[in-house]
Design an enzyme around this catalytic site. Structure first.
Site, PDB file in Angstrom:
ATOM      1  N   SER A 101     -10.655   0.870 -16.368  1.00 38.41           N
ATOM      2  CA  SER A 101     -10.971   1.804 -15.292  1.00 38.41           C
ATOM      3  C   SER A 101     -12.466   1.832 -14.976  1.00 38.41           C
ATOM      4  O   SER A 101     -13.042   0.830 -14.594  1.00 38.41           O
ATOM      5  CB  SER A 101     -10.451   3.197 -15.665  1.00 38.41           C
ATOM      6  OG  SER A 101     -10.472   4.072 -14.574  1.00 38.41           O
ATOM      7  N   ASP A 239     -13.456   3.325  -8.095  1.00 38.95           N
ATOM      8  CA  ASP A 239     -13.863   2.862  -9.423  1.00 38.95           C
ATOM      9  C   ASP A 239     -13.244   1.495  -9.695  1.00 38.95           C
ATOM     10  O   ASP A 239     -12.641   0.882  -8.810  1.00 38.95           O
ATOM     11  CB  ASP A 239     -13.504   3.882 -10.503  1.00 38.95           C
ATOM     12  CG  ASP A 239     -12.013   3.963 -10.776  1.00 38.95           C
ATOM     13  OD1 ASP A 239     -11.225   3.555  -9.911  1.00 38.95           O
ATOM     14  OD2 ASP A 239     -11.630   4.440 -11.866  1.00 38.95           O
ATOM     15  N   ASP A 241     -10.685   0.206 -11.191  1.00 36.07           N
ATOM     16  CA  ASP A 241      -9.268  -0.117 -10.945  1.00 36.07           C
ATOM     17  C   ASP A 241      -8.709   0.633  -9.746  1.00 36.07           C
ATOM     18  O   ASP A 241      -7.505   0.601  -9.496  1.00 36.07           O
ATOM     19  CB  ASP A 241      -8.419   0.120 -12.192  1.00 36.07           C
ATOM     20  CG  ASP A 241      -8.244   1.595 -12.539  1.00 36.07           C
ATOM     21  OD1 ASP A 241      -9.139   2.395 -12.211  1.00 36.07           O
ATOM     22  OD2 ASP A 241      -7.222   1.945 -13.156  1.00 36.07           O
ATOM     23  N   ASP A 243      -8.192   3.728  -8.965  1.00 33.30           N
ATOM     24  CA  ASP A 243      -7.365   4.941  -9.006  1.00 33.30           C
ATOM     25  C   ASP A 243      -8.214   6.190  -8.800  1.00 33.30           C
ATOM     26  O   ASP A 243      -7.684   7.298  -8.730  1.00 33.30           O
ATOM     27  CB  ASP A 243      -6.551   5.033 -10.297  1.00 33.30           C
ATOM     28  CG  ASP A 243      -7.390   5.294 -11.540  1.00 33.30           C
ATOM     29  OD1 ASP A 243      -8.622   5.077 -11.499  1.00 33.30           O
ATOM     30  OD2 ASP A 243      -6.817   5.694 -12.575  1.00 33.30           O
TER      31      ASP A 243
END
EC number: 5.4.2.10
Length: 443
Positions: A101, A239, A241, A243
């Site tokens: 992430s 960010d 990834d 999400d």
């Protein structure tokens, strides 16, 4: 207490934590064995972000799954929410994302989705952990799984959003996007092209090492600078990834996840509707007061988008999120989704000629000070009990002017000390007082 899972999957420094090829192989085999035990369809969907360690970890995971007889469909480099979306659409037994992430590139990990597209609950995580620590299971009669690459599935996700919002998005402003050199790179651009948005892209050139480096939703100075340089009307930062999402207005002023949630709540008719809002322990009190004054039911969950989701389902609400930028809208998906949220916001902003700043909550927000105290052990309720008296003293001094939150991070070895007050000086004073007590009693 979980052995491997944190608040958002499993993650750590590659080669110096559990994030090693051997562990990923065991994880894949553990989940594959559970899939077989429960009679689910024998295939899973997998994706990854742009970290250089992603491929070898992915293939280790695949080998464990294949050994258990599970087929794997690999979407390649894609945002986390797309894996969740495809897992549900194609009725896969599970979805995996190799990602850490917003963490630095030296970290990596895995997020795991159930067949319903939700992150695993505590009970299922415990089952997975028990299998990881059990014997490695090979499929009988050599009925091993297959591996297939299907990198064009992103088009289906984009078309799904266009079908829902194509008639609503007519945004004429200039947009700057920051993809954090992560999983949304190129994909976010393709999405905005589909909606005919005028945009400039920054931090969308991943090299395996530059993910989240001085960019993305955890380093908003980059998008603020870009908005000023390009005289843009809106900045959107994701960010690693994708999400999480943070936006900035035409004045380069940040609107965090709480602010985004508030905008969507005000225009929930455009975004599918909801009977209430779920925030977290970190949600600014100003938003809570605003919801109450407008008779919008509001509850706080524990920090972590999986807990936001649990409370959304429990209370029958559709929209929730976190200050950090996880925004969930169950009308359109099952997890935090920066791309979908961006399109929802563009649909809202398309409804008037008002600047983005006009959609923000009027007035000053309560002031927050958060200090991370590094610790070399996992904080438990017993540790927090030692600080209960100090917290009570701070709360007594704050009265109705603020609140206190001590929270162990689920992804980093730190204790987060957060104080909210009507002035920054007061918030900082009480936060520093509590940090000193933490150092005296725990360090």
């Amino acid at each position: 207490m979980a052995k491997y899972f944190g608040t958002d999957g499993i993650r750590g420094e590659v080669g110096k934590s559990v994030i090693k090829a051997e562990f990923m192989q065991k994880l894949g085999n553990a989940v594959g064995t559970l899939i077989n035990d429960n009679g689910y369809p024998g295939f899973v969907i997998i994706g990854q972000d742009t970290r250089s360690s992603g491929k070898f970890l992915k293939f280790a995971l695949v080998s464990g799954l294949n050994a258990a007889g599970i087929d794997v469909i690999d979407l390649g480099v894609v945002p986390t929410p797309i894996v969740a979306f495809m897992t549900v659409k194609y009725k896969a037994a599970a979805g995996f994302v190799i990602t850490a992430s917003h963490n630095k590139f030296t970290d990596n990990g895995v997020k795991l989705f159930s067949s319903s597209g939700f992150k695993l609950d505590d009970a299922l995580e415990e089952e997975v952990e028990a299998k990881i620590d059990s014997d490695f299971i090979y499929q009988t009669e050599c009925k091993f799984g297959n591996y297939k690459v299907a990198e064009n599935f992103i088009d289906e996700y984009i078309e799904n959003l266009f079908e829902r919002f194509g008639s609503l998005v007519n945004y004429k402003g200039k947009v700057v996007i920051d993809c954090a050199n992560g999983a949304a790179s190129n994909h976010f651009e393709a999405l905005l092209d589909r909606f005919c948005i005028d945009y400039i892209s920054v931090a969308s050139n991943p090299d395996g090492l530059n993910i989240n480096v001085d960019c993305g939703a955890t380093c908003t100075s980059n998008i603020k600078k870009a908005v000023i340089e390009h005289n843009a009307d809106l900045g959107i930062s994701l960010d690693g990834d994708a999400d999480r999402i943070i936006i900035v207005d035409e004045n380069a002023q940040e609107i965090d996840g709480d602010g985004i949630l508030n905008i969507i709540a005000q225009y929930s008719n455009i975004c599918g509707g909801t009977t209430g809002i779920v925030g977290t322990q970190m949600t600014n009190m100003s938003y809570e007061n605003h919801y109450k004054s407008n008779n919008i039911p509001f509850i706080r969950s524990k920090v972590g988008d999986r807990y936001v989701l649990e409370d959304l389902v429990k209370h029958g609400y559709k929209i929730g999120g976190e200050s950090s930028g996880h925004v969930i809208n169950l009308n359109f998906g099952t997890t935090g989704d920066g791309l979908s949220t961006a399109i929802q916001l563009l649909a809202i902003f398309s409804q008037s000629d008002k600047p983005v700043s006009a959609f923000k909550l009027p007035g000053e927000l309560m002031q927050q000070t958060m200090i991370n105290v590094p610790l070399n052990f996992k904080v438990t309720s017993d540790h927090l009990a030692k600080l209960a008296g100090d917290v009570a003293k701070a709360e007594e001094r704050l009265g109705s002017r603020g609140r206190v939150l001590l929270r162990p991070s689920g992804t980093e070895p730190v204790l987060r000390v957060m104080v909210e007050a009507d002035t920054k000086d007061l918030a900082t004073k009480e936060a520093e007082y509590l940090v000193e007590k933490v150092k005296q009693k725990l360090v």
